[in-house]
Design an enzyme around this catalytic site. Structure first.
Site, PDB file in Angstrom:
ATOM      1  N   ARG B 224      70.476 -15.096 -16.925  1.00 33.30           N
ATOM      2  CA  ARG B 224      69.771 -16.108 -16.988  1.00 33.30           C
ATOM      3  C   ARG B 224      70.386 -17.554 -16.105  1.00 33.30           C
ATOM      4  O   ARG B 224      69.465 -18.036 -15.264  1.00 33.30           O
ATOM      5  CB  ARG B 224      69.917 -16.731 -18.446  1.00 33.30           C
ATOM      6  CG  ARG B 224      69.215 -18.061 -18.652  1.00 33.30           C
ATOM      7  CD  ARG B 224      67.745 -18.276 -18.295  1.00 33.30           C
ATOM      8  NE  ARG B 224      67.616 -18.634 -16.922  1.00 33.30           N
ATOM      9  CZ  ARG B 224      66.573 -18.580 -16.279  1.00 33.30           C
ATOM     10  NH1 ARG B 224      65.256 -18.671 -17.345  1.00 33.30           N
ATOM     11  NH2 ARG B 224      66.219 -18.894 -15.198  1.00 33.30           N
ATOM     12  N   CYS B 228      68.911 -18.911 -12.431  1.00 34.87           N
ATOM     13  CA  CYS B 228      68.629 -20.488 -12.218  1.00 34.87           C
ATOM     14  C   CYS B 228      69.452 -20.888 -10.906  1.00 34.87           C
ATOM     15  O   CYS B 228      68.653 -21.494 -10.319  1.00 34.87           O
ATOM     16  CB  CYS B 228      69.327 -21.140 -13.453  1.00 34.87           C
ATOM     17  SG  CYS B 228      68.447 -21.538 -14.888  1.00 34.87           S
TER      18      CYS B 228
END
Lengths: 103, 267, 209, 155
Positions: B224, B228
């Protein structure tokens, strides 16, 4: 080699609510990989559900079913401890059967 | 000179507009999407990974042919329940603050004798890490986040995480804070949690691992964060790197007390 | 290059915030973070490690925002002036392109990540943060609504130049804005920016209907 | 087994035979015999789909409920549930009008199953979704529009 399904079945009254998760790519045959080549179609075509060995539902799927399919259905005349069996077969001929007891 | 003129134009014409869009009323579209999320939450394919993870934890593997059941995730050897919500933390045996994924790799190495290859998402041993993390997270579902700040190293790593969170760079000048330091903001229709606040930080921190609808993959926290940064137009973040652990620590501590959600399902 | 500058900026931010080092000297932590950032990434594709370097405005804004503070007025003026100097107006003096192409640039979000290839046209990412035309309901709210941008402002010379400048280098007008510097950072070409100008300012653009 | 299962059913008049076959474990023991109805999965319009299925007419019905969101955040996974209060349900089919081909899947029931199924389908764009139900030998239909929003970045 395919991964096991996750089958959960719960009875309320005499109706069992069955929820199944299957591990499958469900490739449509229309998606391009990063190298620009089409990824060949690979998807589950047939699904059979049985209660204590007796078929209660059969399904046929096309490539529009989402990856890692989820299926929910309801079975009458079921009680806790009964066996739910689900079988799938894909367009490559691979198949898998898993079983769960109704809670 | 030019700047002066430009400024006044901006003030005269611009401010009126600014006020309108900023109001945080839920539109019909947003309500519709909430309903969508409710419907897909039932039957989260992450459960398939949970099943695998539970098997892997108990399975004898590696040169030593032992399971991971003696792995210490911070609450004692073999304790799984509650481990997810109290990581990252300081481990005396390594003298380092470690996150869940890094700690699991450490256990594979020290207990099972594997030289784990975990640098590429979902490849090699990282595939097993993904499944293990999903199961371990599920074992803490509903428990409050409790990331420790006792050891001086834990405090230092938090401070590094804070600085990293505000670190603007790359061709777009983005920091984590660019998108995640205000309430009720969106990218397109995607709500952006304000990671400086307890509730959104805790929910965001425990939203991963999550099943990603868009690609049918299971993403742990390191993936994750790495994605980003990809979208921040940064180079590639290394899994369980000091920065990754520091950002996890920052988010986790900010969200302490919030009930854990993982594994979740995300668009 | 900018470690010195960074540290100075951080130091001034600290003074502003009145935040003495609770965990030893803050500059140590800042320095440590810089080091950790450098070793925690690896280059991939077009995204090389030099992307991690901060210029003066990014360093100053990062340091101030960490404490929820605005920039010191003199620092703000200096970095805004420096960014203002980077703005280049179109060589042919024409600012307005094709709003239809502008709409598709505004919709596009691709480009410049490590998974993109060099040389492909980048998207403007505009809808990621702004409401623009009424028809697109999937818009972000990090930036203000730009719906009716031209209708409300007109298309006078000052508006045109300001809008161009803002697209080219938004940090010239507001040092710590979240908006990327599309011209200065080479994200969009001059032609693409003209098309976006048309989307915002052309009376025929759906933005101004 | 060359004879098609549905032909058997048609020829011998329906549910009773189906149940009898099922009770012998016939289908479960022969999952491979359910030959995939390729031609049902190749059509692009409602009219063509019904034609391929050999259905003359399907009446609109209020006794069919489609449970789905009005808006799907991601077209890769759109939950669609179909239930029906029609008596003696035999089949439910789910179709997405604007997909490259319409048929997503269909379900055939013995009397031991309820006409209540949920699945997740892919949708390339906003579209009407149709539920076709066969009950007591007759066909009924309902539809619902589902909007698909394409996400930007992030998430």
């Amino acid at each position: 080699m395919s991964s096991p399904m996750r089958i959960r079945a719960k009875v309320e009254g005499d109706v069992a609510d069955v929820r199944v998760l299957m591990s499958h790519e469900m490739e449509t045959g229309q998606r391009k990989a990063s190298d620009g080549k089409l990824v060949p179609a690979w998807f589950i075509q047939d699904v059979t559900a049985a209660l204590n060995g007796k078929t209660v539902m059969t399904a046929q799927w096309g490539p529009a079913v989402s990856k890692n399919p989820y299926l929910q259905f309801k079975v009458k005349g079921a009680k806790a401890g009964d066996k739910i069996t689900v079988t799938w077969k894909d367009n490559k001929g691979e198949s898998r059967t898993d079983e769960a007891a109704i809670a | 000179m030019r700047k002066q003129i430009v400024r006044s134009v901006f003030l005269a014409a611009g401010l009126g507009l600014m006020a309108g869009g900023a109001l945080a009323q839920k539109t019909e579209t947003e309500k519709g999407i909430d309903r969508y999320r409710e419907l897909i939450a039932d039957g989260n394919p992450a459960e398939l990974w949970e099943m695998q993870g539970q098997e892997l934890w108990k399975k004898k593997a590696g040169p030593n042919q032992v399971s991971l059941e003696k792995c210490d995730l911070g609450l004692g050897a073999g304790v799984v329940k509650g481990a997810f919500v109290s990581l990252p933390r300081y481990f005396a045996d390594t003298g380092k603050v470690m996150d869940l994924e890094g700690r699991l790799a450490h256990c594979m190495k020290t207990i099972q004798g594997i030289e784990p290859k975990v640098s590429t998402y979902n490849r090699d041993d990282h595939k097993n890490i993904v499944a293990l993390v999903t199961w371990i997270a599920a074992e803490s579902k509903g428990m409050p986040v409790n990331v420790p700040q006792n050891h001086p190293e834990e405090k230092r790593v938090y401070e590094v995480g804070k600085r990293a969170f505000f670190y603007r760079a790359g061709p777009y000048d983005f920091a984590c804070a660019t998108c995640h330091a205000e309430d009720n903001k969106r990218i397109r229709l995607q709500g952006l949690p304000n990671l400086l606040k307890k509730e959104p930080a805790g929910s965001a921190y425990t939203s991963w691992p999550a099943y990603r609808v868009s690609n049918g993959e299971l993403w742990p926290m390191n993936k994750r964060l790495e994605d980003c940064f990809r979208q921040q137009r940064f180079p590639e973040l290394k899994f369980s790197s000091e920065l990754s652990v520091a950002l996890s620590m920052y988010m986790g501590v900010n969200g302490n007390g919030v009930a854990s959600l993982a594994p979740t399902i995300k668009r | 290059m900018s470690k010195k500058i960074v540290l100075t900026a951080v130091a001034s931010a600290l003074v502003l915030a009145g935040c003495a080092g609770q965990y030893g000297a803050m500059s140590d932590l800042d320095q440590m973070t810089q080091g950790i950032v450098k070793v925690s990434f690896q280059e991939k594709g077009i995204a090389k490690l030099d992307r991690l370097n901060q210029d003066e405005v990014n360093a100053a804004c990062s340091a101030a925002e960490m404490f929820g503070k605005d920039l010191d007025a003199s620092v703000r003026k200096r970095v805004e002036d420096a960014n203002m100097k980077t703005i280049k107006f179109p060589a042919d003096g024409k600012f307005i392109g094709d709003w239809k192409r502008g709409e598709s640039i505004a919709q596009g979000g691709r480009g410049m990540t490590y998974s993109d290839s060099a040389g492909s046209a980048n998207g403007g990412n505009c809808y990621n943060c702004h409401q623009i035309s009424k028809a697109e309901i999937s818009y972000g709210t990090l930036g203000p609504s730009l719906y009716q941008y031209g209708k409300l402002r007109g298309d006078g010379d000052a508006v045109i130049k300001y809008t161009w400048g803002k697209l080219y280098n938004a940090k010239a007008y507001n040092a710590c804005t979240n908006m990327p510097r599309f011209g200065h950072a080479g994200i969009l070409t001059e032609v693409q920016m003209k098309d976006l100008m048309a989307l915002l300012l052309d009376p025929n653009s759906p933005v101004n209907k | 087994m060359s004879m098609n299962r549905r032909d058997v059913l048609k020829a011998s008049g329906g549910a009773a035979v189906y149940t009898a076959l099922a009770s012998m474990g016939f289908f479960a023991a022969n999952p491979a015999m359910a030959s995939w109805k390729k031609e049902w999965f190749e059509t692009k319009s409602i009219a063509d789909t019904l034609k391929a299925m050999g259905i003359g007419n399907a009446a609109n019905s209020n006794d069919i409920t489609i449970t789905s969101p009005d808006i799907a955040e991601n077209g890769a996974v759109v939950p669609v549930g179909v239930s029906s209060s029609l008596k003696n349900p035999q089949m439910v089919a789910v179709m997405v009008e604007k997909n490259p081909t319409m048929m997503a899947g269909f379900y055939e029931f013995t009397p031991a199953a309820l006409a209540d199924v949920s699945m997740r389908v892919k949708m390339g764009q906003s579209s009407d979704v149709y539920a076709l139900v066969k009950a007591d030998g007759k066909f009924f239909m309902a539809k619902k529009e589902i909007k698909v929003t394409l996400g930007g970045c992030g998430g």
